[in-house]
Scaffold this motif. Structure first.
Motif, short mmCIF file in Angstrom:
data_model
loop_
_atom_site.label_atom_id
_atom_site.label_comp_id
_atom_site.label_asym_id
_atom_site.label_seq_id
_atom_site.Cartn_x
_atom_site.Cartn_y
_atom_site.Cartn_z
N ASP A 118 -0.05 84.22 56.12
CA ASP A 118 0.05 83.21 55.07
C ASP A 118 0.00 83.81 53.66
N GLU A 131 6.95 79.16 53.08
CA GLU A 131 5.66 79.60 53.58
C GLU A 131 5.77 79.84 55.08
N GLN A 132 4.81 80.56 55.63
CA GLN A 132 4.76 80.83 57.06
C GLN A 132 4.81 79.51 57.84
#
Length: 191
Positions: A118, A131-132
């Motif tokens: 993250d 984002e992840q």
């Protein structure tokens, strides 16, 4: 939840280190501490923060970045080029397609380091940031690194729109310290 593990582990490790035989002879008397001016303390903290926030800049996928998120901790991180893995079975269907990035991290200085997927943001050629994604729990990149030189490995997964050009992608690493506070860009990987 996953980032809570790092502070708990650090506290446990520091507690065990403190119990390793201190007989009180090496403690600092309050008078010694009082001798420092607040300006000296602030200058020392600023120097430590400045040292901790210097990364290696931009590198190519497959190359390593060395970064010190804290004055007494240094990490070496390597990211491989993004690959299209939209055909793999996942827990959550992709809105577009899944892009996987193989990651490896090694502690190069200090007693413990933590790095997590993250902290890494995928950026496409148009500047859109991703984002992840929570595609699967297998091989997710959350590593608690010890000074034994053993690398931590895993995958960072991103959900990007169909048709995204993989050669235009880059990844930025916003490193964090042991208390999960961002300390600056540790590095950027490009094609």
């Amino acid at each position: 939840m996953k980032r809570l593990i790092a502070p708990v582990a650090v506290a446990l490790l520091l507690g065990l280190t403190g119990c390793a035989g201190s007989n009180g002879a090496d403690t600092i008397a309050p008078a010694d501490v009082a001798g420092e001016s607040s300006g000296e303390t602030q200058n020392q903290q600023s120097a430590g923060e400045q040292q901790a926030s210097t990364g290696s800049g931009t590198v190519k996928f497959g190359e390593s970045v060395e970064f010190a998120p804290e004055a007494d901790t240094a990490l070496k991180v390597t990211l491989q080029a993004p690959t299209d893995q939209s055909a793999l079975e996942t827990m959550v269907p992709a809105e577009g397609k899944y892009v996987y990035i193989a990651a490896e991290a090694v502690l190069t200085d200090g007693i413990m380091g933590v790095v997590s997927g993250d902290e890494f943001t995928l950026v496409d050629g148009e500047g859109n940031r991703y984002e992840q994604a929570a595609a699967t729990l297998d091989d997710m990149f959350l590593e608690m690194l010890a000074p034994n030189g053993e690398p931590g490995t895993g995958m960072i997964v991103y959900d990007v729109p169909e048709g995204t050009d993989l050669s235009s992608l880059k990844v930025e690493w916003e490193a964090t310290d042991s208390s999960d506070k961002p300390v600056g860009i540790g590095g950027t990987w490009t094609a």
